[in-house]
Design a protein around this motif. Structure first.
Motif, PDB file in Angstrom:
ATOM      1  N   TYR A  99     -36.033  -5.963  26.340  1.00  0.00           N
ATOM      2  CA  TYR A  99     -35.660  -6.057  27.714  1.00  0.00           C
ATOM      3  C   TYR A  99     -37.049  -6.134  28.671  1.00  0.00           C
ATOM      4  N   SER A 125     -22.711  -4.671  31.264  1.00  0.00           N
ATOM      5  CA  SER A 125     -24.147  -4.366  31.576  1.00  0.00           C
ATOM      6  C   SER A 125     -25.457  -4.781  30.873  1.00  0.00           C
ATOM      7  N   VAL A 126     -25.065  -4.752  29.457  1.00  0.00           N
ATOM      8  CA  VAL A 126     -26.076  -4.896  28.760  1.00  0.00           C
ATOM      9  C   VAL A 126     -26.555  -6.715  28.707  1.00  0.00           C
ATOM     10  N   GLU A 128     -25.471  -8.832  31.119  1.00  0.00           N
ATOM     11  CA  GLU A 128     -26.216  -9.166  32.188  1.00  0.00           C
ATOM     12  C   GLU A 128     -27.715  -8.793  32.380  1.00  0.00           C
ATOM     13  N   ALA A 129     -28.312  -7.660  31.692  1.00  0.00           N
ATOM     14  CA  ALA A 129     -29.690  -7.549  31.988  1.00  0.00           C
ATOM     15  C   ALA A 129     -30.351  -8.835  31.516  1.00  0.00           C
ATOM     16  N   TYR A 130     -29.915  -9.829  30.628  1.00  0.00           N
ATOM     17  CA  TYR A 130     -30.682 -11.037  30.043  1.00  0.00           C
ATOM     18  C   TYR A 130     -30.220 -12.289  31.044  1.00  0.00           C
ATOM     19  N   SER A 298     -33.114  -1.856  25.068  1.00  0.00           N
ATOM     20  CA  SER A 298     -32.100  -2.819  24.554  1.00  0.00           C
ATOM     21  C   SER A 298     -33.080  -4.014  23.781  1.00  0.00           C
ATOM     22  N   LEU A 370     -33.357   2.044  33.530  1.00  0.00           N
ATOM     23  CA  LEU A 370     -34.014   0.964  32.789  1.00  0.00           C
ATOM     24  C   LEU A 370     -35.469   0.786  32.973  1.00  0.00           C
TER      25      LEU A 370
END
Length: 416
Positions: A99, A125-126, A128-130, A298, A370
């Protein structure tokens, strides 16, 4: 699956890749009939190579026209190798991403756009982090959180109450002081003095590492000073000093394994390493000061924008990150948590044995911190912060002097 030797894998010379890459979704180079794609990873290194192979074998069985060639590298070598291959245009079709480095990869155009068949299979949520501007550029393969490990036997012997979900820094400090016995070589606490711990304790104290647009640092505040003092102040009081070995590789792990450490801040990836220790241990959500905030790490996989087999590569990337085979393999092995949205599948994780309080892993997701990321200068930012904190830990600078220097150096590195 065929495992190849190191061919070099890497991060980013975007212009070179842009000249050779195809646009996202371009299937014009996808060959008819059997294809071979390459995948370079660090996630399986150090004990999970066979687990990765099981997932790859299952994918190849379901997709007989696709062969996956895997290269596995040590984490310490991965970033440099990836930079080399991206610059040379020889990067694998599919490759691992952390991440913390995603923003740089995405900004430099090395990642193909992805359109997973079932986005709902991922923890939202994970996933959307990418994303960037609503477009998916990588798929999360796993996540881990940092929790507070504790030696229950040491707590019991000292008559100290074990950590609970509502502990604060003050509770942790009081317990650590009672449990520290330098004469017996027993320490109450261990928390690495580093960038990765600092941004988290900063969040636990209500502070921010970067300003809102990410162009300058925002940690040189009363909240930031207090957070740094909390971290640095453990050294030599309830935690070993640098001279004692603090900061050297595996020092904290070995101290815990030897039954000489009461509390340890580290990630859930250590469950396997501690499985057979001859003492009772468990975990709790890390204490906070003004609020709780747990570090969320992540990993993901991306498809090269220059891949000649993007359709096959995307299919493998999705299988590797969302298939039932992957979920069960990871859970059975205790190999980081899959970023699945299937809560029923995760229920089995709670009954896998030590630690007993595995629920704390999911509780830690309620308030996460994060890693701060910047498009340019990420590694420099991390290194500078760690260097300055260690200067304060060693007594060569005051905490305020260290933060002043870190602010000036990091702003210069990230263009602020």
């Amino acid at each position: 699956m065929r495992t190849t030797a190191l061919a070099g894998v890497g991060i980013v010379a975007a212009t070179a890749l842009a000249l050779t890459g195809c646009s996202a979704g371009d299937s014009s180079t996808e060959a008819d009939g059997p294809v071979t794609i390459t995948y370079t990873n660090f996630i399986s290194n150090g004990g999970n190579e066979e687990n990765l192979q099981a997932i790859v074998d299952a994918f190849e069985e379901e997709n007989p026209d696709i062969t996956v060639e895997v290269t596995t590298l040590p984490y310490a070598d991965y970033g440099t190798a990836l930079q080399t291959d991206l610059a040379a245009g020889t990067v694998s079709d599919v490759f691992d991403i952390e991440y913390a480095n995603f923003a740089q990869y995405q900004a430099n155009g090395v990642l193909a756009e992805l359109d997973p068949e079932d986005p709902s299979a991922y923890r939202e949520s994970v996933l959307e982090a990418y994303q960037a501007d609503g477009t998916q550029y990588a798929l999360p393969s796993s996540f881990s959180t940092v929790v507070l490990f504790y030696n229950a036997d040491l707590f019991e012997a000292a008559g100290v109450e074990t950590p609970t979900a509502d502990w604060t820094w003050a509770d942790e400090q009081a317990a650590a002081e009672e449990l520290t016995d330098e004469g017996a070589g027993v320490w109450g606490d261990h928390q690495p003095v580093s960038f990765y711990e600092y941004y988290k304790v900063l969040a636990q104290n209500g502070g921010e590492f970067l300003n809102e647009d990410g162009t300058e640092v925002a940690f040189n505040t009363p909240e930031g000073v207090e957070a740094a003092e909390w971290l640095v102040g453990k050294s030599g009081t309830v935690m070993p000093t640098i001279e004692d070995g603090q900061g050297t590789p595996d020092f904290d792990t070995n101290l815990f394994l030897d039954g000489k450490l009461a509390m340890l801040h580290t990630g859930i990836w250590m469950f396997g390493a501690f499985a057979d220790v001859p003492f009772g241990w468990d975990i709790a959500v890390e204490p906070g000061n003004t609020q709780q905030a747990s570090a969320l790490f992540s990993n993901a996989v991306g498809v090269s924008a220059g891949s000649e087999h993007q359709e096959a590569a995307a299919a493998f990337a999705e299988y590797l990150t969302s298939s039932d085979v992957m979920v069960q393999t990871r859970l059975d092995a205790g190999w980081e948590l899959p970023a699945t949205s299937d809560e029923a599948a995760l229920d089995s994780y709670l009954t896998l044995g030590s630690p007993e309080n595995r629920q704390a892993v999911f509780d830690s997701l309620e308030n996460v911190a994060l890693p701060p990321v910047v498009a340019e200068g990420q590694q420099e930012m991390q290194d500078i912060m760690t260097e300055e904190l260690v200067e304060a830990q060693a007594g060569r600078k005051s905490v305020q002097e260290a933060l002043d220097s870190a602010e000036e150096r990091i702003n210069a590195a990230i263009g602020g």
